[in-house]
Write an enzyme that holds these catalytic residues in place. Structure first.
Site, PDB file in Angstrom:
ATOM      1  N   ASN A  62       2.206 -28.529   9.893  1.00 20.02           N
ATOM      2  CA  ASN A  62       3.601 -28.688   9.518  1.00 20.02           C
ATOM      3  C   ASN A  62       3.864 -30.187   9.403  1.00 20.02           C
ATOM      4  O   ASN A  62       3.902 -30.895  10.402  1.00 20.02           O
ATOM      5  CB  ASN A  62       4.508 -28.054  10.579  1.00 20.02           C
ATOM      6  CG  ASN A  62       5.986 -28.256  10.292  1.00 20.02           C
ATOM      7  OD1 ASN A  62       6.370 -28.907   9.318  1.00 20.02           O
ATOM      8  ND2 ASN A  62       6.828 -27.687  11.140  1.00 20.02           N
ATOM      9  N   VAL A  63       4.065 -30.677   8.182  1.00 26.09           N
ATOM     10  CA  VAL A  63       4.168 -32.126   7.975  1.00 26.09           C
ATOM     11  C   VAL A  63       5.449 -32.711   8.564  1.00 26.09           C
ATOM     12  O   VAL A  63       5.590 -33.931   8.651  1.00 26.09           O
ATOM     13  CB  VAL A  63       4.082 -32.499   6.474  1.00 26.09           C
ATOM     14  CG1 VAL A  63       2.717 -32.115   5.907  1.00 26.09           C
ATOM     15  CG2 VAL A  63       5.214 -31.883   5.677  1.00 26.09           C
ATOM     16  N   ASN A  89       1.232 -34.779  -0.874  1.00 25.10           N
ATOM     17  CA  ASN A  89       1.651 -33.878  -1.942  1.00 25.10           C
ATOM     18  C   ASN A  89       2.670 -32.839  -1.484  1.00 25.10           C
ATOM     19  O   ASN A  89       3.433 -32.313  -2.297  1.00 25.10           O
ATOM     20  CB  ASN A  89       0.404 -33.180  -2.506  1.00 25.10           C
ATOM     21  CG  ASN A  89       0.749 -32.009  -3.401  1.00 25.10           C
ATOM     22  OD1 ASN A  89       1.250 -32.191  -4.508  1.00 25.10           O
ATOM     23  ND2 ASN A  89       0.504 -30.795  -2.919  1.00 25.10           N
ATOM     24  N   SER A 141       8.572 -38.060  -8.422  1.00 25.84           N
ATOM     25  CA  SER A 141       8.900 -37.217  -9.572  1.00 25.84           C
ATOM     26  C   SER A 141       9.592 -38.078 -10.608  1.00 25.84           C
ATOM     27  O   SER A 141      10.230 -39.091 -10.273  1.00 25.84           O
ATOM     28  CB  SER A 141       9.823 -36.069  -9.151  1.00 25.84           C
ATOM     29  OG  SER A 141      10.393 -35.426 -10.283  1.00 25.84           O
ATOM     30  N   TYR A 154      16.970 -32.854  -4.288  1.00 24.44           N
ATOM     31  CA  TYR A 154      15.573 -33.102  -4.638  1.00 24.44           C
ATOM     32  C   TYR A 154      15.403 -34.505  -5.209  1.00 24.44           C
ATOM     33  O   TYR A 154      14.475 -35.232  -4.842  1.00 24.44           O
ATOM     34  CB  TYR A 154      15.119 -32.055  -5.653  1.00 24.44           C
ATOM     35  CG  TYR A 154      13.669 -32.156  -6.061  1.00 24.44           C
ATOM     36  CD1 TYR A 154      12.659 -31.815  -5.174  1.00 24.44           C
ATOM     37  CD2 TYR A 154      13.308 -32.572  -7.338  1.00 24.44           C
ATOM     38  CE1 TYR A 154      11.321 -31.899  -5.540  1.00 24.44           C
ATOM     39  CE2 TYR A 154      11.983 -32.655  -7.720  1.00 24.44           C
ATOM     40  CZ  TYR A 154      10.992 -32.315  -6.819  1.00 24.44           C
ATOM     41  OH  TYR A 154       9.681 -32.404  -7.186  1.00 24.44           O
ATOM     42  N   ALA A 155      16.331 -34.907  -6.087  1.00 24.64           N
ATOM     43  CA  ALA A 155      16.258 -36.231  -6.691  1.00 24.64           C
ATOM     44  C   ALA A 155      16.373 -37.319  -5.637  1.00 24.64           C
ATOM     45  O   ALA A 155      15.680 -38.345  -5.706  1.00 24.64           O
ATOM     46  CB  ALA A 155      17.360 -36.391  -7.738  1.00 24.64           C
ATOM     47  N   ALA A 156      17.239 -37.117  -4.659  1.00 25.63           N
ATOM     48  CA  ALA A 156      17.408 -38.110  -3.599  1.00 25.63           C
ATOM     49  C   ALA A 156      16.096 -38.334  -2.850  1.00 25.63           C
ATOM     50  O   ALA A 156      15.727 -39.474  -2.533  1.00 25.63           O
ATOM     51  CB  ALA A 156      18.498 -37.658  -2.628  1.00 25.63           C
ATOM     52  N   LYS A 158      12.976 -37.727  -3.936  1.00 23.68           N
ATOM     53  CA  LYS A 158      11.919 -38.292  -4.769  1.00 23.68           C
ATOM     54  C   LYS A 158      12.196 -39.750  -5.112  1.00 23.68           C
ATOM     55  O   LYS A 158      11.266 -40.549  -5.290  1.00 23.68           O
ATOM     56  CB  LYS A 158      11.731 -37.450  -6.034  1.00 23.68           C
ATOM     57  CG  LYS A 158      11.204 -36.053  -5.743  1.00 23.68           C
ATOM     58  CD  LYS A 158       9.944 -36.087  -4.893  1.00 23.68           C
ATOM     59  CE  LYS A 158       9.375 -34.727  -4.600  1.00 23.68           C
ATOM     60  NZ  LYS A 158       8.156 -34.764  -3.782  1.00 23.68           N
ATOM     61  N   ILE A 187       6.047 -29.178 -14.174  1.00 27.69           N
ATOM     62  CA  ILE A 187       4.676 -28.670 -14.099  1.00 27.69           C
ATOM     63  C   ILE A 187       4.746 -27.158 -13.916  1.00 27.69           C
ATOM     64  O   ILE A 187       5.389 -26.663 -12.979  1.00 27.69           O
ATOM     65  CB  ILE A 187       3.908 -29.315 -12.935  1.00 27.69           C
ATOM     66  CG1 ILE A 187       3.976 -30.847 -13.047  1.00 27.69           C
ATOM     67  CG2 ILE A 187       2.470 -28.833 -12.926  1.00 27.69           C
ATOM     68  CD1 ILE A 187       3.420 -31.420 -14.329  1.00 27.69           C
TER      69      ILE A 187
END
Length: 257
Positions: A62-63, A89, A141, A154-156, A158, A187
């Site tokens: 668990n990262v 990743n 991303s 998500y943008a924040a 990345k 992708i």
């Protein structure tokens, strides 16, 4: 054999981009260590790669948990005594406009996508510093440089990863450690396909709409990103430092509408 005998760590390595990268790395002679929470997917990947003669190990990690991450890195060091490449990743997504996004979802996305990079890098860096070299690849991303509806969370994350990459490079260049980021576009992984088919009445129309956003005619494949990761992992990219490598089919290339 561009990664002959290099020990390469991949988080979120059980499927999608991580799995494709594990296969490519093994084909190029690497010893691959994958971390994932999906044990079934990891086992399937290991069987596939070992049947082809590749050397790969898997761990349930668990990262977002420091103890889990530290145990993994300790195990890797015990097995191999070095870490040549780290590919951060692992990541998750979130869909929704900001004012409607549940706080628990925000916390989950930022924890995996940002804290996960921090914890794994923090654990692996002492080994790289001691040996005097290494390559770290962080998954950002193309969304870090563009707007996309319902992707603020998500943008924040990345964008944060891209900025983190640049500052990490400044800090670790004196130790001959390179730190770069990948910036994929859309992708077409099984996860993305499943999401589109569950979220839209006409999934094929949604896919066609995604294609119209980019310069290239087709969506990307996990292998497209895997080969970019191979370049950053290999000695061929020795002069590439603190960069964000776009693998986006031209989404950020200025397609007219």
């Amino acid at each position: 054999m561009r990664l002959q005998d290099k020990v390469c760590l991949i988080t979120g390595g059980g499927k999608g981009i991580g799995a494709a990268t594990a296969e490519v790395f093994c084909q190029e002679g690497a010893i691959v260590e994958i971390a994932d929470v999906d044990d079934a997917a990891s086992l399937e990947l290991i069987n596939k790669i070992t049947e082809k003669g590749g050397e790969i190990y898997t761990s349930h990690v668990n990262v977002t948990d420091a103890d889990s991450v530290n145990k993994w890195i300790d195990d890797v060091n015990s097995r191999h005594g070095k870490i040549d490449v780290l590919f951060n990743n692992a990541g998750i997504s979130a869909v929704g406009v900001l004012h409607e996004l549940d706080e628990s979802l925000w916390d989950a996305v930022t924890s995996v996508n940002i804290k996960g990079v921090y914890l794994v890098s923090k654990a692996a860096l002492p080994t790289m510093i001691k040996q005097g070299y290494g390559s770290i690849i962080n998954m950002s991303s193309c969304i870090a440089e563009m707007g996309l509806e319902k992707r603020a969370a998500y943008a924040a994350t990345k964008g944060a990863v891209l900025s983190m990459t640049k500052s990490m490079q400044v800090d670790y260049a004196p130790y001959n450690i390179r730190v770069n980021a990948l910036m994929p576009g859309t992708i077409f992984t099984p996860f993305v396909e499943d999401y589109l088919r569950r979220s839209y009445d006409d999934a094929d129309k949604a896919i066609a709409g995604l294609k119209k956003r980019q310069l290239g005619p087709e969506l990307g494949t996990p292998e497209d990103v895997a080969y970019a990761a191979l370049y950053l992992a290999s000695d061929e990219s020795g002069y590439v430092m603190g960069s964000g490598l776009k693998v986006d089919g031209g989404v950020t290339g200025g397609k007219p509408y």
